[in-house]
Enzyme design. Structure first.
Site, PDB file in Angstrom:
ATOM      1  N   HIS A 194      83.094  19.449  29.882  1.00 37.95           N
ATOM      2  CA  HIS A 194      83.291  19.773  31.305  1.00 37.95           C
ATOM      3  C   HIS A 194      81.966  19.778  32.078  1.00 37.95           C
ATOM      4  O   HIS A 194      80.954  20.276  31.563  1.00 37.95           O
ATOM      5  CB  HIS A 194      83.857  21.187  31.462  1.00 37.95           C
ATOM      6  CG  HIS A 194      85.240  21.374  30.968  1.00 37.95           C
ATOM      7  ND1 HIS A 194      86.334  21.346  31.788  1.00 37.95           N
ATOM      8  CD2 HIS A 194      85.721  21.634  29.733  1.00 37.95           C
ATOM      9  CE1 HIS A 194      87.427  21.591  31.080  1.00 37.95           C
ATOM     10  NE2 HIS A 194      87.077  21.761  29.821  1.00 37.95           N
ATOM     11  N   TYR A 241      91.311  19.686  21.128  1.00 39.27           N
ATOM     12  CA  TYR A 241      91.834  21.041  20.900  1.00 39.27           C
ATOM     13  C   TYR A 241      93.131  21.192  21.700  1.00 39.27           C
ATOM     14  O   TYR A 241      93.348  20.462  22.665  1.00 39.27           O
ATOM     15  CB  TYR A 241      90.793  22.098  21.298  1.00 39.27           C
ATOM     16  CG  TYR A 241      90.535  22.171  22.782  1.00 39.27           C
ATOM     17  CD1 TYR A 241      91.315  22.970  23.604  1.00 39.27           C
ATOM     18  CD2 TYR A 241      89.533  21.405  23.369  1.00 39.27           C
ATOM     19  CE1 TYR A 241      91.101  23.003  24.976  1.00 39.27           C
ATOM     20  CE2 TYR A 241      89.312  21.439  24.729  1.00 39.27           C
ATOM     21  CZ  TYR A 241      90.101  22.239  25.521  1.00 39.27           C
ATOM     22  OH  TYR A 241      89.901  22.264  26.873  1.00 39.27           O
ATOM     23  N   TYR A 247      86.836  27.848  22.906  1.00 42.60           N
ATOM     24  CA  TYR A 247      85.782  28.177  23.861  1.00 42.60           C
ATOM     25  C   TYR A 247      85.259  29.574  23.532  1.00 42.60           C
ATOM     26  O   TYR A 247      85.989  30.392  22.945  1.00 42.60           O
ATOM     27  CB  TYR A 247      86.344  28.174  25.290  1.00 42.60           C
ATOM     28  CG  TYR A 247      86.550  26.778  25.826  1.00 42.60           C
ATOM     29  CD1 TYR A 247      85.586  26.169  26.619  1.00 42.60           C
ATOM     30  CD2 TYR A 247      87.689  26.051  25.526  1.00 42.60           C
ATOM     31  CE1 TYR A 247      85.748  24.878  27.106  1.00 42.60           C
ATOM     32  CE2 TYR A 247      87.870  24.768  26.006  1.00 42.60           C
ATOM     33  CZ  TYR A 247      86.893  24.187  26.798  1.00 42.60           C
ATOM     34  OH  TYR A 247      87.051  22.912  27.273  1.00 42.60           O
ATOM     35  N   HIS A 278      86.622  16.382  25.213  1.00 46.46           N
ATOM     36  CA  HIS A 278      85.924  16.280  26.507  1.00 46.46           C
ATOM     37  C   HIS A 278      84.830  17.320  26.638  1.00 46.46           C
ATOM     38  O   HIS A 278      84.820  18.331  25.931  1.00 46.46           O
ATOM     39  CB  HIS A 278      86.922  16.438  27.664  1.00 46.46           C
ATOM     40  CG  HIS A 278      87.606  17.769  27.652  1.00 46.46           C
ATOM     41  ND1 HIS A 278      88.772  18.000  26.963  1.00 46.46           N
ATOM     42  CD2 HIS A 278      87.277  18.968  28.199  1.00 46.46           C
ATOM     43  CE1 HIS A 278      89.135  19.258  27.090  1.00 46.46           C
ATOM     44  NE2 HIS A 278      88.239  19.878  27.835  1.00 46.46           N
ATOM     45  N   ARG A 314      94.547  18.319  24.000  1.00 45.58           N
ATOM     46  CA  ARG A 314      93.728  17.689  25.019  1.00 45.58           C
ATOM     47  C   ARG A 314      92.822  16.674  24.347  1.00 45.58           C
ATOM     48  O   ARG A 314      92.306  16.918  23.249  1.00 45.58           O
ATOM     49  CB  ARG A 314      92.828  18.727  25.721  1.00 45.58           C
ATOM     50  CG  ARG A 314      93.595  19.683  26.610  1.00 45.58           C
ATOM     51  CD  ARG A 314      92.900  19.819  27.950  1.00 45.58           C
ATOM     52  NE  ARG A 314      92.750  18.501  28.574  1.00 45.58           N
ATOM     53  CZ  ARG A 314      91.835  18.208  29.481  1.00 45.58           C
ATOM     54  NH1 ARG A 314      90.989  19.125  29.870  1.00 45.58           N
ATOM     55  NH2 ARG A 314      91.747  16.997  30.000  1.00 45.58           N
TER      56      ARG A 314
HETATM   57  C1  BEZ Z   1      90.487  22.696  29.546  1.00 43.35           C
HETATM   58  O1  BEZ Z   1      89.677  23.544  29.257  1.00 43.35           O
HETATM   59  O2  BEZ Z   1      90.111  21.579  29.522  1.00 43.35           O
HETATM   60  C2  BEZ Z   1      91.916  23.015  29.914  1.00 43.35           C
HETATM   61  C3  BEZ Z   1      92.614  23.922  29.149  1.00 43.35           C
HETATM   62  C4  BEZ Z   1      93.924  24.224  29.488  1.00 43.35           C
HETATM   63  C5  BEZ Z   1      94.516  23.588  30.581  1.00 43.35           C
HETATM   64  C6  BEZ Z   1      93.799  22.665  31.314  1.00 43.35           C
HETATM   65  C7  BEZ Z   1      92.493  22.372  30.976  1.00 43.35           C
HETATM   66 FE    FE Z   2      88.414  21.949  28.168  1.00 50.46          FE
END
Ligand code: BEZ
Ligand code: FE
Length: 298
Positions: free
Chosen positions: A226, A200, A167, A224, A221
């Site tokens: 957000h 990531y 990010y 995605h 993860r």
């Molecule tokens: C996220 O940005 O999606 C995220 C990152 C770390 C923990 C939970 C969500």
């Molecule tokens: Fe995220």
């Protein structure tokens, strides 16, 4: 897997149960009924856990050491306790409890630590990437209420990691990239250019990362994008969309995936005309996300 309760003598059980009742009664002096409920519930569950697993003193000390390390690594930019809550599914459970199912309202999921208030405004059809590396992705959809009425002027805030899994807030400089905000038009429609989401890892160089490693879990993860969507009179929605076919959908490290949030990100070969006529040298993708907002609570 549940633990079989260890058989203890009647005398031992009585000592353990008396202690719980003494601790519970210690909150009788509390004048705030909600705080009393929270503390009594916590005490009962913590004691039940200690008794069920027959926690050793060494394990208790290690747990305190773990929490201490979580505290030491936490600062304005790094929140290890939220990460811990995330990987235990506690964040997601709190979200489920607080975003009760309502008609066909879009499901909520974890907020994550990378949201920034006041992201750059972009027009409908604008580009949020601002130089972030990644394959261009056209995202379009509508915002409506649970009666099917379009929601005009809904505020849509979007943010995502770049193709390197970072990010903008993790960059060494203070560039803003791969985030922005826009408003739906009079018919509740929106569209923007972003980048195709890629997987990531959550920050895993601290105690939570070592915990995941110890239990053989991945920090990754699922890919995605957000969204936070808000409008007067509607329940604010914090959610993501996920990429159909992503092999991490079943093992997202923070349990954020909901089937209803998995969308087709249709790949288009280089040279295929884009929805807004923009010239793109390489491949690009396209996703649709129609958002339904529940009414705000009374
Ligand atoms: C996220 O940005 O999606 C995220 C990152 C770390 C923990 C939970 C969500
Ligand atoms: Fe995220």
């Amino acid at each position: 897997m549940t633990t079989t309760p260890v058989a203890v003598s009647a005398e031992q059980r009585s000592r353990e149960e008396q202690l719980i009742e003494r601790v519970v009664r210690s909150f009788d002096t509390c004048s705030d009924p909600r705080l009393t409920e929270l503390m009594v519930g916590l005490v009962r569950h913590v004691h039940a856990y200690i008794r069920e697993v027959r926690l050793t003193e060494e394990e208790w000390n290690r747990a305190i050491g773990f929490l201490t390390r979580c505290g030491h690594i936490t600062d304005d930019k790094r929140q290890e306790f939220i990460l811990l809550s995330d990987v235990l599914g506690a964040s997601m459970q709190t979200i489920a409890v607080n975003n009760e199912a309502y008609g066909d309202a879009t499901e909520a999921t974890v907020f994550g630590p990378f949201f920034v208030e006041g992201s750059p405004p972009v027009p409908i059809g604008g580009d949020i990437s601002n130089g972030a590396a990644g394959e261009p992705c056209w995202v379009e959809g509508t915002v409506s209420d649970t009666d099917g009425n379009p929601v005009a002027e809904a505020l849509i805030e979007v943010w995502e990691a770049d193709a390197d899994g970072r990010y903008d807030v993790q960059y060494d400089d203070d560039r803003t990239a791969a985030r922005g905000r826009l408003r739906t038009d009079g018919r509740g429609r929106y569209s923007f250019w972003a980048i195709t989401p890629t997987p990531y890892p959550i920050p895993h160089d601290g105690p939570v990362g070592r915990l995941l490693q110890a239990v053989g879990r991945s920090p990754m993860r699922a890919s995605h994008l957000h969204f936070r969507v808000s409008h007067r009179g509607c329940r604010t929605l914090v959610t993501h969309i996920f990429v159909r076919g992503d092999e991490l959908l079943g093992s997202d490290s923070v349990f954020g995936v909901r089937d209803s949030l998995v969308k087709d990100f249709v790949q288009h070969p280089a040279g295929t005309p884009t929805p807004d006529g923009r010239q793109i040298d390489g491949t690009w993708s396209k996703a649709r996300f129609d958002i339904v907002l529940a009414p705000a609570r009374g």
